[in-house]
Write an enzyme that holds these catalytic residues in place. Sequence first.
Site, PDB file in Angstrom:
ATOM      1  N   TYR A 239      35.566   4.265 -23.318  1.00  0.00           N
ATOM      2  CA  TYR A 239      35.388   3.200 -22.333  1.00  0.00           C
ATOM      3  C   TYR A 239      36.264   2.016 -22.735  1.00  0.00           C
ATOM      4  O   TYR A 239      36.088   1.456 -23.819  1.00  0.00           O
ATOM      5  CB  TYR A 239      33.919   2.783 -22.258  1.00  0.00           C
ATOM      6  CG  TYR A 239      32.989   3.981 -22.199  1.00  0.00           C
ATOM      7  CD1 TYR A 239      32.670   4.575 -20.986  1.00  0.00           C
ATOM      8  CD2 TYR A 239      32.477   4.543 -23.368  1.00  0.00           C
ATOM      9  CE1 TYR A 239      31.849   5.690 -20.934  1.00  0.00           C
ATOM     10  CE2 TYR A 239      31.653   5.656 -23.328  1.00  0.00           C
ATOM     11  CZ  TYR A 239      31.345   6.229 -22.114  1.00  0.00           C
ATOM     12  OH  TYR A 239      30.534   7.338 -22.071  1.00  0.00           O
TER      13      TYR A 239
ATOM     14  N   HIS B 248      15.917  12.985 -21.197  1.00  0.00           N
ATOM     15  CA  HIS B 248      15.966  12.815 -22.653  1.00  0.00           C
ATOM     16  C   HIS B 248      14.705  13.499 -23.174  1.00  0.00           C
ATOM     17  O   HIS B 248      13.651  12.882 -23.302  1.00  0.00           O
ATOM     18  CB  HIS B 248      16.020  11.335 -23.021  1.00  0.00           C
ATOM     19  CG  HIS B 248      17.354  10.718 -22.748  1.00  0.00           C
ATOM     20  ND1 HIS B 248      18.187  10.262 -23.737  1.00  0.00           N
ATOM     21  CD2 HIS B 248      18.034  10.517 -21.587  1.00  0.00           C
ATOM     22  CE1 HIS B 248      19.301   9.780 -23.206  1.00  0.00           C
ATOM     23  NE2 HIS B 248      19.224   9.939 -21.894  1.00  0.00           N
TER      24      HIS B 248
ATOM     25  N   GLU C 228      28.252  14.981 -24.499  1.00  0.00           N
ATOM     26  CA  GLU C 228      28.784  13.954 -23.607  1.00  0.00           C
ATOM     27  C   GLU C 228      29.601  12.890 -24.330  1.00  0.00           C
ATOM     28  O   GLU C 228      29.216  11.709 -24.350  1.00  0.00           O
ATOM     29  CB  GLU C 228      27.647  13.303 -22.822  1.00  0.00           C
ATOM     30  CG  GLU C 228      26.470  12.826 -23.666  1.00  0.00           C
ATOM     31  CD  GLU C 228      25.408  12.137 -22.826  1.00  0.00           C
ATOM     32  OE1 GLU C 228      25.756  11.253 -22.022  1.00  0.00           O
ATOM     33  OE2 GLU C 228      24.231  12.488 -22.986  1.00  0.00           O
TER      34      GLU C 228
ATOM     35  N   HIS D 211      25.199   2.360 -18.206  1.00  0.00           N
ATOM     36  CA  HIS D 211      24.041   2.593 -17.340  1.00  0.00           C
ATOM     37  C   HIS D 211      24.190   1.854 -16.012  1.00  0.00           C
ATOM     38  O   HIS D 211      23.215   1.362 -15.453  1.00  0.00           O
ATOM     39  CB  HIS D 211      22.752   2.180 -18.054  1.00  0.00           C
ATOM     40  CG  HIS D 211      22.398   3.073 -19.191  1.00  0.00           C
ATOM     41  ND1 HIS D 211      21.500   2.716 -20.178  1.00  0.00           N
ATOM     42  CD2 HIS D 211      22.816   4.320 -19.514  1.00  0.00           C
ATOM     43  CE1 HIS D 211      21.392   3.702 -21.062  1.00  0.00           C
ATOM     44  NE2 HIS D 211      22.180   4.676 -20.676  1.00  0.00           N
TER      45      HIS D 211
ATOM     46  N   GLU E 209      30.230  15.294 -19.504  1.00  0.00           N
ATOM     47  CA  GLU E 209      28.933  15.742 -20.027  1.00  0.00           C
ATOM     48  C   GLU E 209      28.573  17.114 -19.475  1.00  0.00           C
ATOM     49  O   GLU E 209      28.605  17.343 -18.270  1.00  0.00           O
ATOM     50  CB  GLU E 209      27.844  14.739 -19.649  1.00  0.00           C
ATOM     51  CG  GLU E 209      26.454  15.133 -20.125  1.00  0.00           C
ATOM     52  CD  GLU E 209      25.408  14.107 -19.744  1.00  0.00           C
ATOM     53  OE1 GLU E 209      24.332  14.099 -20.365  1.00  0.00           O
ATOM     54  OE2 GLU E 209      25.664  13.312 -18.805  1.00  0.00           O
TER      55      GLU E 209
ATOM     56  N   ASP F 297      21.815  17.368 -16.309  1.00  0.00           N
ATOM     57  CA  ASP F 297      22.367  16.054 -16.648  1.00  0.00           C
ATOM     58  C   ASP F 297      23.871  16.252 -16.810  1.00  0.00           C
ATOM     59  O   ASP F 297      24.316  16.809 -17.815  1.00  0.00           O
ATOM     60  CB  ASP F 297      21.718  15.543 -17.934  1.00  0.00           C
ATOM     61  CG  ASP F 297      22.140  14.119 -18.288  1.00  0.00           C
ATOM     62  OD1 ASP F 297      22.926  13.527 -17.540  1.00  0.00           O
ATOM     63  OD2 ASP F 297      21.669  13.605 -19.326  1.00  0.00           O
TER      64      ASP F 297
ATOM     65  N   ARG G   1      33.784   9.812 -19.250  1.00  0.00           N
ATOM     66  CA  ARG G   1      32.763  10.594 -19.954  1.00  0.00           C
ATOM     67  C   ARG G   1      32.728  11.983 -19.325  1.00  0.00           C
ATOM     68  O   ARG G   1      32.833  12.123 -18.106  1.00  0.00           O
ATOM     69  CB  ARG G   1      31.392   9.917 -19.859  1.00  0.00           C
ATOM     70  CG  ARG G   1      30.287  10.664 -20.610  1.00  0.00           C
ATOM     71  CD  ARG G   1      29.048   9.789 -20.854  1.00  0.00           C
ATOM     72  NE  ARG G   1      28.323   9.419 -19.661  1.00  0.00           N
ATOM     73  CZ  ARG G   1      28.308   8.191 -19.134  1.00  0.00           C
ATOM     74  NH1 ARG G   1      29.009   7.217 -19.702  1.00  0.00           N
ATOM     75  NH2 ARG G   1      27.615   7.914 -18.045  1.00  0.00           N
TER      76      ARG G   1
ATOM     77  N   ASP H 178       0.826  -1.216   0.000  1.00  0.00           N
ATOM     78  CA  ASP H 178       0.000   0.000   0.000  1.00  0.00           C
ATOM     79  C   ASP H 178       0.855   1.258   0.000  1.00  0.00           C
ATOM     80  O   ASP H 178       0.428   2.322   0.457  1.00  0.00           O
ATOM     81  CB  ASP H 178      -0.948   0.005   1.203  1.00  0.00           C
ATOM     82  CG  ASP H 178      -0.210  -0.017   2.531  1.00  0.00           C
ATOM     83  OD1 ASP H 178       1.022  -0.262   2.520  1.00  0.00           O
ATOM     84  OD2 ASP H 178      -0.853   0.220   3.573  1.00  0.00           O
TER      85      ASP H 178
ATOM     86  N   HIS I 295      28.180   5.481 -28.100  1.00  0.00           N
ATOM     87  CA  HIS I 295      26.917   6.225 -28.016  1.00  0.00           C
ATOM     88  C   HIS I 295      27.056   7.563 -28.729  1.00  0.00           C
ATOM     89  O   HIS I 295      28.160   7.988 -29.087  1.00  0.00           O
ATOM     90  CB  HIS I 295      26.503   6.427 -26.551  1.00  0.00           C
ATOM     91  CG  HIS I 295      27.518   7.149 -25.714  1.00  0.00           C
ATOM     92  ND1 HIS I 295      27.704   8.517 -25.755  1.00  0.00           N
ATOM     93  CD2 HIS I 295      28.399   6.682 -24.789  1.00  0.00           C
ATOM     94  CE1 HIS I 295      28.641   8.868 -24.905  1.00  0.00           C
ATOM     95  NE2 HIS I 295      29.093   7.775 -24.310  1.00  0.00           N
TER      96      HIS I 295
ATOM     97  N   ASP J 135      27.606  10.158 -13.239  1.00  0.00           N
ATOM     98  CA  ASP J 135      26.604  10.721 -14.151  1.00  0.00           C
ATOM     99  C   ASP J 135      25.369  10.976 -13.301  1.00  0.00           C
ATOM    100  O   ASP J 135      24.656  10.042 -12.919  1.00  0.00           O
ATOM    101  CB  ASP J 135      26.317   9.735 -15.277  1.00  0.00           C
ATOM    102  CG  ASP J 135      25.396  10.304 -16.361  1.00  0.00           C
ATOM    103  OD1 ASP J 135      24.660  11.264 -16.071  1.00  0.00           O
ATOM    104  OD2 ASP J 135      25.414   9.773 -17.486  1.00  0.00           O
TER     105      ASP J 135
ATOM    106  N   HIS K  37      21.818  14.669 -26.371  1.00  0.00           N
ATOM    107  CA  HIS K  37      20.369  14.549 -26.538  1.00  0.00           C
ATOM    108  C   HIS K  37      19.735  15.858 -26.084  1.00  0.00           C
ATOM    109  O   HIS K  37      20.363  16.681 -25.399  1.00  0.00           O
ATOM    110  CB  HIS K  37      19.829  13.367 -25.718  1.00  0.00           C
ATOM    111  CG  HIS K  37      20.236  13.379 -24.271  1.00  0.00           C
ATOM    112  ND1 HIS K  37      19.627  14.181 -23.326  1.00  0.00           N
ATOM    113  CD2 HIS K  37      21.197  12.685 -23.604  1.00  0.00           C
ATOM    114  CE1 HIS K  37      20.202  13.990 -22.141  1.00  0.00           C
ATOM    115  NE2 HIS K  37      21.157  13.087 -22.281  1.00  0.00           N
TER     116      HIS K  37
END
Length: 463
Positions: free
Chosen positions: A388, A361, A384, A243, A408, A271, A406, A40, A350, A260, A354
């Site tokens: 890797y 996004h 970004e 991710h 960004e 972001d 990375r 609940d 990648h 990130d 974006h």
Amino acid sequence: MKPESPTEEFARRRSALLRLMGRDAIAIVPSAPVRRRNNDVDFPYRQDSDFHYLTGFREPESVAVLVPGREQAEYILFVRERDPARETWDGRRAGPAGARRNYGADDAFPITDIDEILPGLMENRAKVYYTMGIYPEFDQRVVGWVNGLRTQARNGRHPPQEFVALDQVLHEQRLFKSRTELALMREAARVGAQAHVRAMRFCRPGRMEYELMAELVHEFRRHGADTSYYPIVGSGANSCILHYNENDQPLRDGDVVLIDAGCEYEYYASDITRTFPVNGRFSPEQRAVYEVVLEANLAAIAQVRPGNDWNAPHEAAVRVVTQGLVRLGLLKGRPAKLERDGAYRRFFMHRTGHWLGMDVHDVGDYKVGDAWRVLEPGMVLTIEPGIYIPRGARGVPKRFQGIGVRIEDDVAVTKSGAEVLTDGVPKDPDLIEALMAEPHEGVAPNPAARSRGKTRRAKRAHA
């Protein structure tokens, strides 16, 4: 120029949409449903972005209706009625009177009356602007209202003949940020940048990834913001998982950590990604990879200006990354051919960014027809690039393995070029090392970074 009040801002957005719809249409926009977490207990409620964009109304079980040219009321809200007993348990409600008084509705009704009232509003309208497929249960209700009118055609009640995808119109509008929206995004970027700085200062070997996440969330919440997505805090080999979200591993001396993380402030997201050494000092290999990614980040940002197309920043980043991978010895061959062949995708898999806005996004087309979209003032995007190099990568020297980088930033397109909203968090490697070597707000300095910093300064002094 005096800034618009929130009520004026939402009214301006609705007016723009009403003009685009035309006088023979009706738009129906439902709120997000409440989502059950377990038993609940519900997830914290977050309003549907399109609904909030047009109304500013934050309560569930609500529906906004726009009826262009209707004399009695063009903007109608269906909301929950006031209920002292339920409000004791679940919090205050605006009720229909509050919807009119505080949220600019021309008229408002209890949500329990929608089945009786809404079909009448749809009658004799040629088009229904509605986004199908987001909330399937509500889709069925909308279709049911239309079909109900069709069964009464003999009685002179004429149903709409066409469904139009509301998101195609509204998302084009949302792509271009107003002064008010840009101000909110600057604040989201400022708070997000402060959180990353806090995490850098807190970091040291022996702590846990989730401890860095806690520092981020603490900084978000103390400024009235929340996470815009679940933070990624990946150290060592985890920095190469795009991710990654377990955030449960120890921070080890000699590794880098990739964070990130962004915050949401008044429904607008930041972001940000930064990568830095756990011990406060980049190894030669870490710095070499980092500097390639930083060069790509700066080259991509330089391509963010009106008249360039959406793909220009990505092309610039790919060119720099490919050349850098050749310099590092991780790719072999002529950079131009490697770029054409997509060889860089082994280490940079990648795209470079974006759209950014109410959603991380964010909405908006990246192509118009077959052509990449041209950048225009008011658009906001991320930049970004990354490299890797997972552990065990075939043909890669071991000293480079386990390094994921990375960088960004959030960038707004301006009339003359670009505004980097996230410049409050350093990305120059020397500045990162200097930041991590200094104490802050009762947090002791990273001992490894500080001792090495003293050694470096001593060498400079005697040079």
